[in-house]
Design a protein around this motif. Sequence first.
Motif, PDB file in Angstrom:
ATOM      1  N   THR A   1       5.986   3.181   0.133  1.00  0.00           N
ATOM      2  CA  THR A   1       5.072   2.046  -0.023  1.00  0.00           C
ATOM      3  C   THR A   1       5.525   0.991   0.967  1.00  0.00           C
ATOM      4  O   THR A   1       6.698   0.886   1.306  1.00  0.00           O
ATOM      5  CB  THR A   1       5.088   1.446  -1.443  1.00  0.00           C
TER       6      THR A   1
ATOM      7  N   GLU B   1       2.905   8.030   8.185  1.00  0.00           N
ATOM      8  CA  GLU B   1       2.622   6.601   8.421  1.00  0.00           C
ATOM      9  C   GLU B   1       3.915   5.783   8.376  1.00  0.00           C
ATOM     10  O   GLU B   1       4.085   4.836   9.134  1.00  0.00           O
ATOM     11  CB  GLU B   1       1.629   6.079   7.371  1.00  0.00           C
TER      12      GLU B   1
ATOM     13  N   SER C   1       7.021  10.109   0.301  1.00  0.00           N
ATOM     14  CA  SER C   1       5.990   9.132   0.663  1.00  0.00           C
ATOM     15  C   SER C   1       6.691   7.782   0.697  1.00  0.00           C
ATOM     16  O   SER C   1       7.916   7.714   0.596  1.00  0.00           O
ATOM     17  CB  SER C   1       4.877   9.125  -0.380  1.00  0.00           C
TER      18      SER C   1
ATOM     19  N   ARG D   1       0.841  -1.204   0.000  1.00  0.00           N
ATOM     20  CA  ARG D   1       0.000   0.000   0.000  1.00  0.00           C
ATOM     21  C   ARG D   1       0.871   1.248   0.000  1.00  0.00           C
ATOM     22  O   ARG D   1       1.995   1.251   0.483  1.00  0.00           O
ATOM     23  CB  ARG D   1      -0.952  -0.006   1.203  1.00  0.00           C
ATOM     24  N   LYS D   2       0.311   2.294  -0.574  1.00  0.00           N
ATOM     25  CA  LYS D   2       1.015   3.580  -0.601  1.00  0.00           C
ATOM     26  C   LYS D   2       0.694   4.294   0.696  1.00  0.00           C
ATOM     27  O   LYS D   2      -0.466   4.368   1.100  1.00  0.00           O
ATOM     28  CB  LYS D   2       0.520   4.385  -1.814  1.00  0.00           C
ATOM     29  N   ILE D   3       1.708   4.797   1.358  1.00  0.00           N
ATOM     30  CA  ILE D   3       1.473   5.452   2.649  1.00  0.00           C
ATOM     31  C   ILE D   3       2.153   6.816   2.691  1.00  0.00           C
ATOM     32  O   ILE D   3       3.045   7.106   1.904  1.00  0.00           O
ATOM     33  CB  ILE D   3       1.969   4.570   3.832  1.00  0.00           C
ATOM     34  N   THR D   4       1.711   7.650   3.631  1.00  0.00           N
ATOM     35  CA  THR D   4       2.320   8.971   3.786  1.00  0.00           C
ATOM     36  C   THR D   4       3.616   8.818   4.579  1.00  0.00           C
ATOM     37  O   THR D   4       3.871   7.785   5.179  1.00  0.00           O
ATOM     38  CB  THR D   4       1.393   9.912   4.578  1.00  0.00           C
TER      39      THR D   4
END
Lengths: 380, 106
Positions: free
Chosen positions: A140, A123, A138, A117-120
Motif C-alpha cells: 500500500t 507498481e 503487494s 491505495r493498494k498497489i501491485t
Amino acid sequence: MKASYVIIGAGISGCSIAYNLAKKGVKDIIVVEKHYLTAGATGRCGAGVRQQWGTEMNCRLAKASIDFFSIAKDELGYQGDIEFKQEGYLIVAVNEEEDKQFAKNVILQNSLGIPSRKITKEEAKEIVPHLNTDVILSATFCPTDGHLNPFTMTDAYYQAAKRLGVTFLFREEVKSIVVKNDKIEKVITTNHEIHTSNVINAAGGYAKEIGDMVNVAIPVYAERHEILVTEPVEKIQGPMVMSFGMNIYCQQVPHGSFLMGRSNPFEKPSHNIESSWQFLDEMAKTVCTLLPPIGNLRVIRQWAGSYNMSPDRQPIIGTTDLPGFYVACGFSGHGFMFAPMTGLLLSEIILGEPLTIDITDLHIDRFKTARDIVIEKSVV
Amino acid sequence: MMRIKEHPILDFSKERKIIRFTFNGQEVYGYEGDTIASALSALGVKEFSVSIKHKRPRGFYCAIGNCSSCHMIVDGVPNVKTCITLLKEGMKVETQTNKGELYDLK
C-alpha cells in the motif's frame, strides 16, 4: 516558584502541549526536563509520519497531525528547516494475512480522506526501484505520508512556546509530586519547588514512574527499540519502506543517509537504551533481503530509545482519577508523528473546549472497563 | 614529486615495483605499497572529493580512514576510502563530486 501547569518532559509531546496551551492564553507554564530538548525518544526516533493505520483513531490523529506538519514552519514562525519531506510510505505485504488486512486498512483510510491505495508489487517497484519484489505480495502506498527532522521540528515548537512565555527548566529531574487531599500541591525537582495544582505527564519512557509519584497507575512500560544510520549517498529512495511482517522500516533522509530500525520481539520491558550487535546483525539481514543494494553502505552509528508501550498500542491522552493530573503517554513508538494533535487535543481537554477530534476512547479509563480494546496491529 | 628520497633512519634506496593506474582517465603510476591516496598525493593531486553541502574541494586529511575526505570512485565504486586502500595495477580512480551513487554489486 509557581506555575499554572507543570509539563514533565521536553520531547515533542511536552513542547507541543506547552505551545498549544500558551497559544490559548495560558500563562506561567513550566516545562521540566531531566536532560535536554529531545533527549528521550523524540531525538532517537525514526521520525517518519504516516497515516496508514489499522484503527480509525490512529488514522484520524495521524492525518490531522500531517496536515499540521505541512504548515508547521509558517504556523510556528520557525526560521530553521524542519525538513518535511512528503514522499509517502510504501508498506509492503509479505503474507496473505497482511495482503487481506491492508486491503481493509485502505478502505478505512480512504473513508477518512487519506489518499492511500493498494498497489501491485510491480507498481511498488516503480516507486522504489531497488525493492526486492520476490519477497513481497503487494503493497500500500500513501503519497502524503513523510518524514521530518525530529530535532528541528521539536525546536520549532520549543521556540514558539518560549516566545509565548513558557519557561523551560533543563537538566532538572522531577523527584516527587506532593499531593494533599486529592489535590496536587507542588512538584519538587532537583533544583526547585514548583507550586502548582496541575501536572501534565509527557515523560515518554518514564511516564509510568511519574504516574507512580501520584499513585496513578498507568498501564505502560518502556521498551528498547534500536535504530541505525548509514553513510549518505545520492537520493534513490523517496518513500519510507516498511514491513510489519519482516519487521523493518527504512527511510532515506534528505541528507542522503538511510535510517532503519526494527523491533526485537523478545525485548523485555526496561529503560535499557544500549546498542546491541544482535540488532546490527538482524537489521542487516532484513534490509539486505528487502532492499538489497543498501547492503553496500557502511553503517555510521546505531543507537536506541524507549517506546512507551500501552496495552493496545494506542496513546493514552486525557485526565486521570487525580484532578489536575493529565497524561499524554503510551504512544508505543508513534508519539512524534501524533504530537501536533497530542498538544492541541490535550490543551482542549484541559481548558474544557470542544474537541477537534473526539478522543474519549484514548482516556486511561478504557483499561478499567471490561469492554474489548481495539489493538493497533500496524506497528513496527 | 613529493616523495622522500633520503631519510636519516628509513631506507628509501630500494627500488619498488611500479603500479600503473588511471586518474580521471589519465595514465599515471605509483609504487608497490602505496595507498591510492599516497600515490595521488605524490603526484601532486590535492582534490579527491567535494564537500557535501557547498561542494568545496576536499583532499588528503586524516589518512586513517575516519574523515571521509578522501572518498573517491574506484573501479566504479563510490565512497572508497582511498587513504586506507592499497593501490593495485590497472585501478580506475576518479574524483568524486557528489555523495556517491548507490551501486549494485552483481
